[in-house]
Design a protein around this motif. Sequence first.
Motif, short mmCIF file in Angstrom:
data_model
loop_
_atom_site.label_atom_id
_atom_site.label_comp_id
_atom_site.label_asym_id
_atom_site.label_seq_id
_atom_site.Cartn_x
_atom_site.Cartn_y
_atom_site.Cartn_z
N TRP A 1 0.56 -1.46 0.04
CA TRP A 1 -0.56 0.04 0.08
C TRP A 1 0.66 1.40 -0.36
CZ3 TRP A 1 -4.53 1.64 -1.58
CH2 TRP A 1 -4.93 2.42 -0.74
N LYS A 2 1.93 1.51 0.57
CA LYS A 2 2.99 2.15 0.82
C LYS A 2 4.02 2.44 -0.58
CE LYS A 2 5.54 3.50 4.42
NZ LYS A 2 6.47 2.95 5.52
N ILE A 3 3.37 1.23 -1.39
CA ILE A 3 4.48 1.94 -2.49
C ILE A 3 3.29 2.39 -3.24
CG2 ILE A 3 5.88 0.39 -4.99
CD1 ILE A 3 6.33 -1.49 -2.23
N LEU A 4 2.29 2.06 -3.88
CA LEU A 4 1.27 2.54 -4.13
C LEU A 4 1.10 3.72 -4.15
CD1 LEU A 4 -1.52 -0.76 -4.29
CD2 LEU A 4 0.47 0.09 -6.03
N PHE A 21 -4.36 8.55 -19.31
CA PHE A 21 -3.68 8.95 -17.76
C PHE A 21 -2.57 8.91 -17.36
CE2 PHE A 21 -4.45 4.37 -17.69
CZ PHE A 21 -2.82 4.22 -17.47
N GLU A 22 -2.08 9.53 -16.79
CA GLU A 22 -0.12 9.32 -16.73
C GLU A 22 -0.38 9.25 -14.89
OE1 GLU A 22 2.75 13.03 -16.31
OE2 GLU A 22 1.40 13.28 -18.24
N LEU A 23 0.84 8.05 -14.88
CA LEU A 23 1.58 7.94 -13.61
C LEU A 23 3.00 8.79 -12.97
CD1 LEU A 23 0.50 4.11 -13.06
CD2 LEU A 23 -0.01 6.12 -12.04
N ARG A 24 3.56 9.45 -12.47
CA ARG A 24 5.02 9.29 -11.72
C ARG A 24 5.38 9.29 -10.41
NH1 ARG A 24 6.35 14.01 -14.17
NH2 ARG A 24 5.54 14.40 -16.20
N ASN A 25 6.75 7.95 -10.71
CA ASN A 25 7.12 7.68 -9.83
C ASN A 25 9.21 7.58 -9.62
OD1 ASN A 25 7.39 6.51 -7.09
ND2 ASN A 25 5.98 5.33 -7.05
#
Length: 169
Positions: free
Chosen positions: A102-105, A154-158
């Motif tokens: 959950w913390k990673i997500l 959508f766009e995901l960033r990490n």
Amino acid sequence: MLIVAILIGLLLILLLGLLFTPFIVKVNTRQNQYQLRWGIARVQFIPEKDDGRLMVQLAFWKREFSLLQMLAKPSAKKAAQPQKPNVQRRKKARTLSFHRLWKILRSFRMPFFYLDLDSDDFVTNAYWYPVCRALSTPTRQLRINFGGHNQCAFELRNRAVDVLIALIF
């Protein structure tokens, strides 16, 4: 000695660059854009009528692969090797706990999300219309249409450092 120090410095700069450079996943079904970027590297899926292409780009180097040809290649057969009995005890596999997952997500950021949906049922669309209207924000747009088309963008960033922090702490 100076050359070794310069090489270690360059390696350290490269490692820090990889840790702090964001990796970005972009999906846009209306424009058929599906890509993953991390620093100067980019992998892009380009759908075509009968096939799909995978474009890999690293700085100034660029190469395209046909997915159909990649998947249709026969794999090299390995000779059957007799299995040796495992006398040693197997190490216990570390599992990822739900809390850590959950913390990673939660370390992922989504600057925008756009969904235009049609369920092909007027009654279901009518039920979902106020729900999507209530859940929409300026960066999250959920829409129901009655025209028979579905779109998502959508766009995901990490960053790798954010994932490591979520794993450690």
